[in-house]
Enzyme design. Sequence first.
Site, PDB file in Angstrom:
ATOM      1  N   HIS A  42      45.802  37.822  33.523  1.00  0.00           N
ATOM      2  CA  HIS A  42      45.149  38.697  34.498  1.00  0.00           C
ATOM      3  C   HIS A  42      44.906  37.961  35.810  1.00  0.00           C
ATOM      4  O   HIS A  42      44.608  36.772  35.822  1.00  0.00           O
ATOM      5  CB  HIS A  42      43.824  39.219  33.943  1.00  0.00           C
ATOM      6  CG  HIS A  42      43.341  40.464  34.613  1.00  0.00           C
ATOM      7  ND1 HIS A  42      42.723  40.449  35.847  1.00  0.00           N
ATOM      8  CD2 HIS A  42      43.410  41.766  34.235  1.00  0.00           C
ATOM      9  CE1 HIS A  42      42.407  41.688  36.193  1.00  0.00           C
ATOM     10  NE2 HIS A  42      42.810  42.512  35.235  1.00  0.00           N
ATOM     11  N   HIS A  43      45.027  38.696  36.918  1.00  0.00           N
ATOM     12  CA  HIS A  43      44.763  38.115  38.238  1.00  0.00           C
ATOM     13  C   HIS A  43      43.368  37.511  38.328  1.00  0.00           C
ATOM     14  O   HIS A  43      43.153  36.541  39.056  1.00  0.00           O
ATOM     15  CB  HIS A  43      44.890  39.204  39.316  1.00  0.00           C
ATOM     16  CG  HIS A  43      46.263  39.342  39.882  1.00  0.00           C
ATOM     17  ND1 HIS A  43      46.823  38.397  40.709  1.00  0.00           N
ATOM     18  CD2 HIS A  43      47.189  40.321  39.735  1.00  0.00           C
ATOM     19  CE1 HIS A  43      48.033  38.791  41.061  1.00  0.00           C
ATOM     20  NE2 HIS A  43      48.287  39.943  40.482  1.00  0.00           N
ATOM     21  N   ALA A  44      42.417  38.088  37.610  1.00  0.00           N
ATOM     22  CA  ALA A  44      41.045  37.583  37.690  1.00  0.00           C
ATOM     23  C   ALA A  44      40.922  36.191  37.067  1.00  0.00           C
ATOM     24  O   ALA A  44      40.003  35.443  37.399  1.00  0.00           O
ATOM     25  CB  ALA A  44      40.092  38.549  36.990  1.00  0.00           C
TER      26      ALA A  44
END
Length: 271
Positions: free
Chosen positions: A145-147
């Site tokens: 995930h980008h997070a």
Amino acid sequence: MGRRFDRLSATDLTNLAVEAADTPAHVGALMVVDGGALLDADGRLRMTIVRAGIERRLDRVPKLPKVVYRPGLLAGRSLWVDDPAFAIDRHVDVAEVAAPGGEEQLLRLTERLMVPLLSRSRPLWRLWFVTELPSGRVAMIIKLHHAVADGLAAVQMLRSLLDLPEPTDTAPGGWRAAPPPGWSALVGDNLLERSAAVARTARRLADPAAVRRAVGSVPASWRGIARSWGHPERRSAVRSGLAGGLRSYALTWPPSRKPLMRTAARSTTSF
């Protein structure tokens, strides 16, 4: 004063908020390496050893066993906390590629694995090992995930996880799940964070030159966004076909970069 808790950034929160089935916020990578130490004498993946090797390294990439925690009223932004139910076999698995196991079949498999969103109830990453490829090679498909990480940060994270000297023993790593912080501690941290933000804003407002620069940058930023959305082809320098609603990209490593390919292959020998 350093940060007491690992709060999500504004960008992280945005990526989580806008994510939907048709707008995923995860990234993926496909790597093909020499099977080497990953396979046993019969060509089967040594999954128990692979998982143990990755689990030993979790203390080097501390965000991988963490989940997003929403602390509640007055306790501030969401933060990363250890997943008390973390299990390596939920994140590191084997995937089967269709015969004959060529590039097209591998890319189709990668597309299929990339479509579902990552579950928010678990740490936001998955890693698959793919065997049955020609010449005893093994593919690694990572979904992140980008997070958690993006770009170079994701590459460095994978390097820390997979490309380390072989350990001298097979004992488990030092990582253990820590309990989430208490509500009162998070409320106090939130108050300190907000007080610091107010103080920073007050200092900026007291500097007329800084205010002029901030105001002057707004029109240019919006013009750039408008130009990008008006010309979708400018959003990316790389374009490819669209299959099943998922855009896929294939990178063929040039022969001149063979030394780097050998470096990547060595990353499998640390298990």
